[in-house]
Motif scaffolding. Structure first.
Motif: not given
Ligand SMILES: NC(=O)c1ccc[n+]([C@@H]2O[C@H](COP(=O)([O-])OP(=O)(O)OC[C@H]3O[C@@H](n4cnc5c(N)ncnc54)[C@H](O)[C@@H]3O)[C@@H](O)[C@H]2O)c1
Length: 249
Positions: A19, A38, A64-65, A91, A142, A157, A161, A188, A190, A192, A194
């Motif tokens: 995302l 990242d 590292d966030a 995010n 996010m 998780y 959240k 919701g 997606v 990705t 993750l």
């Molecule tokens: N995919 C979904 O369905 C969904 C739904 C709701 C919320 N979210 C939220 O959206 C956000 C992104 O999720 P996503 O599905 O794209 O995940 P993803 O794992 O596909 O991408 C996340 C990115 O964040 C990076 N990352 C992880 N830990 C990190 C850190 N400590 N510091 C910096 N970068 C870091 C990872 O290397 C990766 O490139 C998250 O907060 C997740 O909880 C995702």
């Protein structure tokens, strides 16, 4: 609808994939000057090359966030490069494999809370310190559809959240009179990296949504851009659901 973020300095954490990456592409196409971070060097490098090839001005930071010193250095780098920070999308996030509550180890709980909650906390602190100096700014956190709903076997998780939602709302009120708007988006599911790594059968996930499909990264990015734009100028402390009706069921 097209958004215009020409010359706005936009930070997106965890933008190497998923995302965050979709948000980076969308802001780039809308003219923003980007800072993407990242924790994964390979993902970051790929994203920087991709964005630069589209003509975007982009600063990539390995970061590292969830680490206070890293976050502080991130803000220093942003100010050194651009002199200000207009918009921040917090995010970066992670999750544990689905597991019953009584089986979850302390280390897993700490890892998820460290990135998803403490990471947002640390980033918001650093961002707000800068936004106070420059007289305003806009933050989008996010969150998740699970910021208001259950997801059995994902207790770390969901806990993180729910907490991001509470943090967003209370901090938004603290700075509402200083031209800093803070909102959260609640997507919701997606597909990705993750989600694909955690869930074998994505068609089961689709049934959680009233619309009976998963969202796309672009649909989430549209919501983020709305909250980051002046079109949402009267919104702060809000949780925007982009969840295919999950929370309406
Ligand atoms: N995919 C979904 O369905 C969904 C739904 C709701 C919320 N979210 C939220 O959206 C956000 C992104 O999720 P996503 O599905 O794209 O995940 P993803 O794992 O596909 O991408 C996340 C990115 O964040 C990076 N990352 C992880 N830990 C990190 C850190 N400590 N510091 C910096 N970068 C870091 C990872 O290397 C990766 O490139 C998250 O907060 C997740 O909880 C995702």
């Amino acid at each position: 609808m097209t958004f215009d973020f020409t010359d706005k300095v936009v930070l997106i954490t965890g933008a190497g994939a998923g995302l965050g990456n979709a948000c980076a592409l969308a802001f780039a196409d809308a003219g923003a000057k980007l800072v993407i971070t990242d924790i994964c060097q390979q993902s970051l490098d790929r994203a920087v090359v991709d964005l630069a090839s589209r003509g975007a001005e982009v600063l990539g930071l390995i970061n590292d966030a969830s680490d206070c010193a890293d976050v502080s250095a991130m803000l220093d780098s942003i100010i050194e490069r651009y002199g200000r920070l207009d918009i921040a999308v917090n995010n970066a996030g992670t999750a544990t494999p689905l597991q019953e509550f009584h089986e979850v180890g302390e280390a897993e709980f700490d890892r998820v809370m460290g990135v998803n909650l403490k990471g947002v906390w640390l980033c918001m602190q650093a961002e707000i310190r800068q936004m106070l100096k420059q007289g305003g700014g806009c933050i989008v956190n996010m969150a998740s559809a699970t910021s208001r709903n259950t997801y059995p076997n994902a207790s770390p998780y969901v806990t993180s959240k729910f907490a991001v939602a509470g943090l967003t709302r209370t901090v938004a009120v603290e700075y509402a009179d200083r031209d800093i708007r803070i909102n959260a988006i609640c997507p919701g599911n997606v597909a990705t990296p993750l989600v694909v790594s955690l869930v074998e059968d994505l068609s089961v996930l689709a049934t959680k949504h009233a619309i009976k499909r998963l969202g796309t990264p672009e649909e989430v990015a549209n919501g983020v851009m709305f909250l980051a734009s002046d079109l949402s100028s009267f919104s702060t402390g809000s949780l925007l659901e982009v969840d295919g009706g999950w929370n309406a069921i």
